[in-house]
Design a protein around this motif. Structure first.
Motif, PDB file in Angstrom:
ATOM      1  N   VAL A 461       2.479  24.753 -27.021  1.00  0.00           N
ATOM      2  CA  VAL A 461       2.257  24.427 -28.811  1.00  0.00           C
ATOM      3  C   VAL A 461       0.794  24.445 -29.181  1.00  0.00           C
ATOM      4  O   VAL A 461      -0.016  23.770 -28.579  1.00  0.00           O
ATOM      5  CB  VAL A 461       3.112  22.867 -28.759  1.00  0.00           C
ATOM      6  N   GLU A 462       0.649  25.363 -30.073  1.00  0.00           N
ATOM      7  CA  GLU A 462      -0.673  25.442 -30.401  1.00  0.00           C
ATOM      8  C   GLU A 462      -1.026  24.313 -31.675  1.00  0.00           C
ATOM      9  O   GLU A 462      -2.274  23.690 -31.665  1.00  0.00           O
ATOM     10  CB  GLU A 462      -1.000  26.830 -31.150  1.00  0.00           C
ATOM     11  N   GLU A 463      -0.226  24.240 -32.496  1.00  0.00           N
ATOM     12  CA  GLU A 463      -0.143  23.320 -33.851  1.00  0.00           C
ATOM     13  C   GLU A 463       1.102  22.623 -33.975  1.00  0.00           C
ATOM     14  O   GLU A 463       2.101  23.484 -33.696  1.00  0.00           O
ATOM     15  CB  GLU A 463      -0.614  24.094 -35.146  1.00  0.00           C
ATOM     16  N   SER A 483       2.563  29.798 -28.931  1.00  0.00           N
ATOM     17  CA  SER A 483       1.870  31.159 -28.465  1.00  0.00           C
ATOM     18  C   SER A 483       2.614  31.231 -26.898  1.00  0.00           C
ATOM     19  O   SER A 483       3.102  30.276 -26.295  1.00  0.00           O
ATOM     20  CB  SER A 483       0.317  31.000 -27.801  1.00  0.00           C
ATOM     21  N   LYS A 484       2.531  32.366 -26.327  1.00  0.00           N
ATOM     22  CA  LYS A 484       3.192  32.509 -25.071  1.00  0.00           C
ATOM     23  C   LYS A 484       2.397  33.290 -24.184  1.00  0.00           C
ATOM     24  O   LYS A 484       1.638  34.238 -24.393  1.00  0.00           O
ATOM     25  CB  LYS A 484       4.395  33.542 -25.208  1.00  0.00           C
ATOM     26  N   SER A 485       2.272  32.894 -22.796  1.00  0.00           N
ATOM     27  CA  SER A 485       1.561  33.403 -21.795  1.00  0.00           C
ATOM     28  C   SER A 485       2.292  33.255 -20.442  1.00  0.00           C
ATOM     29  O   SER A 485       3.338  32.430 -20.245  1.00  0.00           O
ATOM     30  CB  SER A 485       0.399  32.761 -21.921  1.00  0.00           C
ATOM     31  N   TYR A 486       1.801  34.152 -19.270  1.00  0.00           N
ATOM     32  CA  TYR A 486       2.367  34.262 -17.987  1.00  0.00           C
ATOM     33  C   TYR A 486       1.650  33.204 -17.322  1.00  0.00           C
ATOM     34  O   TYR A 486       0.237  33.173 -17.453  1.00  0.00           O
ATOM     35  CB  TYR A 486       2.441  35.537 -17.355  1.00  0.00           C
ATOM     36  N   ARG A 487       2.170  32.401 -16.352  1.00  0.00           N
ATOM     37  CA  ARG A 487       1.522  31.387 -15.498  1.00  0.00           C
ATOM     38  C   ARG A 487       2.116  31.578 -14.096  1.00  0.00           C
ATOM     39  O   ARG A 487       3.496  31.525 -13.973  1.00  0.00           O
ATOM     40  CB  ARG A 487       1.272  29.988 -15.829  1.00  0.00           C
ATOM     41  N   LYS A 488       1.461  31.163 -13.103  1.00  0.00           N
ATOM     42  CA  LYS A 488       2.025  31.225 -11.761  1.00  0.00           C
ATOM     43  C   LYS A 488       2.134  29.705 -11.526  1.00  0.00           C
ATOM     44  O   LYS A 488       1.134  28.740 -11.609  1.00  0.00           O
ATOM     45  CB  LYS A 488       1.256  31.723 -10.595  1.00  0.00           C
TER      46      LYS A 488
END
Length: 600
Positions: A461-463, A483-488
């Motif tokens: 959640v950005e805003e 926004s979307k991103s990969y995380r371990k």
């Protein structure tokens, strides 16, 4: 002054009358009705006369009176059994009546029977109780009368009162817009929650019980019986299902081509006027058209649609007399049994087709079409606009005179947002409430028995902006950006994997994708991720920033560019400290990250 005096006299005269009498006396006039279905009413001397019939169609029995009558009926019939499916917030039993000519009363027997299984419920909004009295009459005529052959067509599950606590919050002042019964229950439950907004979040005992019944018994048709408010029209029994813009297109086609024509024909033959779900576009009358909403799965019939369970929402018209509405419901249910039994093979085929449809993406939001659909022939009631002497505003009054209109049909079935479907979702063990709700929905999950590291995609959640007050007891989002991103991540034992290739795959997507209006995220079950719990003192930030700038020329460059492009940032020590804090490994990497990972 003379005009004002007459108005005051009228108001004072109203105040001298009992309030319940006022509500009924000042209702709009209604069309006389003498439908053939009146023949369904038995003589008062009949041993199995219902309390509704004894009262000349004016009253509905209490919870205790209802269950005493039904329990007596069950004791006198080998074809009925009563089971408790849950307990209300105030401790009342929520009862399920099973009707089977083969005396198939277990979930295993009913779910595997060659006969269809029909689930119909009354009193989810407890003041809207028509289905209870209609169901009592129908079960009486099946087990004690001449209609036992109906059980050759189908087995039945009947919930006479779903919102049992709301039912017992009964008085003559329950629903001012509704013409009977004399004493009515309340719309919401004892915690003031609306059960027909609860099908995705499962917060109420009543809807938790329904989810359990659906998962356990696997019905082939689900009917939810209501009474609507709103504008006047000639139709007394309006009902609907997801016709377009849903998740079960073959079921929708079956309901349109097989179910609707036969049920409409039966209602018409018995003197009723069936119609679609009706919602005035302008909120007053139908001059600007009827809206065919796309309801989200928090509602009963759309929850059925996303589960690939044929589901019907009945909305009898509140301004029609109670007797007329109850008898119309009886006719509807009787024909529903016949129609499902007659066309069961094609219904099974439609259900199987929808369960096995390919699913590359799922629509999470619908909007209105750019242009209205074709106009509909509308059986309306004449109205006029009157200027209020009290407020000065115009309002609509109904004249009780039938008219036929051509009104536009405004369809809300245009897909406006969709999401791609991953191979699976992962929910960490610590979010046990969400996992439990997934389990209650009947969604298949694999449970980790040992810790595991895995690379997943997450939304952050950005805003965001929250609503100003709770809805159904929860704080929802007014707006947000992701926004979307990969995380371990390292998932602990008890975490679950939810594969999307399953019968309830679409439901899993709707519950877990944050863009869905009925996602657990939007309902507020992850709101704690929005709180930042660690921070850094100024006396630490100052030397740390100096060290960072001295050692990282790229960081120095980005800082100068940030100041040059954002004057507010350059003037705000708070924003500067914040920006640098976010560049450090001390910053909370889980802050505002929705903890549902996607496996692609």
């Amino acid at each position: 002054m003379k005009k004002l005096s007459s108005t005051l006299f009228f108001i004072l005269s109203l105040l001298s009358l009992p309030i319940a009498a006022i509500a009924q006396d000042i209702m709009p006039p209604y069309l006389p009705w003498n439908g053939k279905s009146k023949q369904l009413i038995v003589e008062k001397s009949n041993e199995w006369v219902t309390p509704f019939e004894l009262s000349d169609g004016l009253e509905s029995p209490s919870y205790e009176e209802t269950m005493i009558w039904i329990e007596k009926l069950a004791r006198n019939s080998a074809y009925l059994e009563i089971n408790s499916i849950g307990k209300s917030e105030q401790g009342r039993q929520i009862q399920l009546v099973i009707a089977s000519k083969d005396q198939d009363f277990t979930a295993e027997e009913l779910s595997t029977s060659k006969k269809p299984l029909i689930l119909f419920q009354a009193g989810i909004h407890a003041g809207e109780i028509d289905g209870k009295d209609a169901g009592m009459m129908l079960l009486r005529d099946i087990t004690q009368g001449s209609k036992i052959d109906l059980l050759d067509h189908a087995n039945l599950l009947f919930i006479p009162i779903l919102n049992v606590d709301g039912h017992e919050r009964k008085s003559e002042y329950g629903r001012v817009n509704q013409r009977g019964p004399k004493v009515m229950g309340w719309r919401t439950n004892a915690q003031n929650l609306n059960l027909n907004r609860d099908y995705t979040k499962l917060e109420t005992a009543g809807v938790q019980a329904i989810a359990k019944v659906i998962n356990k018994y696997d019905p082939d048709l689900y009917i939810d019986i209501h009474v609507t408010d709103g504008a006047d029209y000639q139709y007394d029994v309006t009902y609907g299902f997801v016709e377009t813009g849903g998740y079960s297109p073959e079921i929708s086609n079956w309901l349109s081509s097989h179910f609707k024509p036969e049920v409409d024909g039966a209602l018409s033959d018995q003197g009723h006027i069936p119609g679609p779900l009706l919602f005035a576009a302008n909120g007053e009358d139908f001059t600007e058209g009827n809206i065919a909403f796309s309801f989200s799965p928090r509602f009963s019939h759309t929850y059925g649609d996303i589960r690939h369970l044929p589901a019907i929402l009945i909305e009898n018209h509140s301004l029609k007399p109670f007797e007329q509405r109850v008898l119309g419901t009886y006719v509807f249910l009787e024909q529903a049994i016949k129609t499902v039994g007659k066309h069961f093979a094609s219904l099974q085929k439609a259900i199987e087709s929808d369960q096995n449809q390919s699913m590359e993406s799922v629509v999470v939001k619908y909007a209105f079409r750019d242009t209205p659909a074709d106009s509909m022939d509308f059986l309306g009631i004449a109205s006029k606009k009157v200027t209020s002497e009290i407020t000065g505003n115009e309002y609509v009054t109904w004249k009780g005179e039938p008219i036929t209109q051509q009104v536009p049909s405004l369809l809300m079935d245009k897909a406006s947002a969709s999401v791609p479907v991953p191979k699976a979702y992962w929910i960490p063990a610590e979010w046990s409430e969400v996992i439990h709700k997934m389990e209650e929905h009947g969604i298949e999950m694999e449970v980790l028995d040992e810790a595991r590291e895995i690379q997943l995609e997450f939304s952050k959640v950005e805003e965001f902006k929250m609503v100003s007050q709770p809805y159904e007891g929860l704080m929802r989002f007014q707006s947000f950006e992701l926004s979307k991103s990969y995380r371990k991540v390292r998932l602990q034992p008890g975490s679950v994997r939810v594969k999307t290739k399953q019968a309830l795959g679409e439901l899993a997507v709707i519950l877990l994708e944050p863009e869905s209006v009925d996602s657990f995220f939007q309902w507020g079950y992850f709101n704690s991720i929005l709180s930042q719990t660690e921070y850094m003192e100024t006396y630490i930030m100052e030397p740390l920033i100096s060290k960072m700038l001295a050692e990282d020329s790229d960081l120095n460059k980005r800082f100068e560019e940030k100041k040059a492009s954002n004057a507010d940032f350059a003037k705000s020590p708070r924003q500067i400290y914040r920006w640098f804090y976010e560049q450090t490994p001390y910053f909370d990497q889980n802050w505002k990250v929705i903890p549902v990972g996607r496996e692609w």
